[in-house]
Design a protein around this motif. Structure first.
Motif, short mmCIF file in Angstrom:
data_model
loop_
_atom_site.label_atom_id
_atom_site.label_comp_id
_atom_site.label_asym_id
_atom_site.label_seq_id
_atom_site.Cartn_x
_atom_site.Cartn_y
_atom_site.Cartn_z
N UNK A 95 -9.77 -0.82 8.64
CA UNK A 95 -9.57 -1.52 7.37
C UNK A 95 -9.34 -0.59 6.19
N UNK A 96 -8.30 0.26 6.29
CA UNK A 96 -8.01 1.17 5.17
C UNK A 96 -7.36 0.43 4.00
N UNK A 97 -7.19 1.13 2.88
CA UNK A 97 -6.56 0.51 1.71
C UNK A 97 -5.06 0.30 1.96
N UNK A 98 -4.42 -0.41 1.05
CA UNK A 98 -3.02 -0.80 1.23
C UNK A 98 -2.08 0.38 1.38
N UNK B 104 -2.51 1.70 4.87
CA UNK B 104 -1.89 0.76 5.82
C UNK B 104 -0.39 0.95 5.83
N UNK B 105 0.21 1.09 4.68
CA UNK B 105 1.67 1.29 4.60
C UNK B 105 2.07 2.57 5.35
N UNK C 144 4.34 2.81 8.76
CA UNK C 144 5.54 3.65 8.84
C UNK C 144 5.50 4.54 10.08
N UNK C 145 4.34 5.15 10.34
CA UNK C 145 4.21 5.99 11.53
C UNK C 145 4.38 5.13 12.78
N UNK D 61 1.97 13.37 9.81
CA UNK D 61 1.70 12.25 8.90
C UNK D 61 0.39 11.58 9.27
N UNK D 62 0.15 11.41 10.55
CA UNK D 62 -1.08 10.78 10.99
C UNK D 62 -2.29 11.66 10.70
#
Length: 173
Positions: free
Chosen positions: A119-122, A125-126, A130-131, A157-158
């Motif tokens: 449950x990360x922030x928006x 999540x975006x 993308x990844x 990126x991850x």
């Protein structure tokens, strides 16, 4: 249409690729010694496990603990369109090579799903979506799986995203 990446193995939709691809020399949980690219001695001539129901008792608990995060079934079902080496032995080498190339992509896809469950922030999540999308595109062909630079960019990126997450939330995901 881009095929979704599953992040749990489904041995029934695979072709025993892990039973051939990896060595088991000196690995705990594998009672037989075998080299990479050599079939497990517990595979029958039809490519099916002869001890599947009794793996732990037979000294193969490592097989039970092993998780390919969906790489095996993706290779068989998507990249080889349901065909496999058991019906066409000439596919064995290309399937094993593709499985080994698919594993890092599947591992990363699993980590994306794990982070999304935290449950990360928006913004996070975006970035994760993308990844995830990029990994799905990479996994669509054997040629794109060979693009190690593209896979490395997804991994980087991850890593950046994971560095921003609270480790305690990942344990609950």
């Amino acid at each position: 249409m881009v095929a979704a990446l599953e992040t749990r193995s489904d041995c029934g939709r695979c072709a025993a690729l892990c039973c051939i691809a990896y060595p088991s020399d000196d690995m705990p949980g594998f009672a037989a010694r075998k080299a990479a690219d050599e079939p497990c001695p517990k595979l029958a001539s039809d490519g099916r496990c002869t001890i599947y129901e009794s793996r732990a008792e037979e000294g193969f608990a490592g097989c039970i603990r092993y998780e390919c995060f969906g790489a095996g079934q993706h290779v068989v079902q998507t990249l080889f369109e349901g065909r496999d080496w058991r019906g066409d032995p000439s596919l064995l080498r290309p399937m094993v090579e593709t499985f080994l190339a698919m594993r890092p992509v599947s591992d990363l896809a699993y980590l994306v799903e794990k982070a999304l469950g935290a449950a990360p922030n928006a913004d996070v999540v975006e970035g994760l979506l993308n990844v995830k999308g990029e990994l799905q595109h990479i996994a669509q062909s054997r040629q794109s799986l060979a693009d190690s630079a593209r896979i490395a960019r997804c991994e980087q990126a991850l890593r950046r995203i994971y560095a921003s997450l609270d480790p305690a939330t990942l344990g609950r995901a």
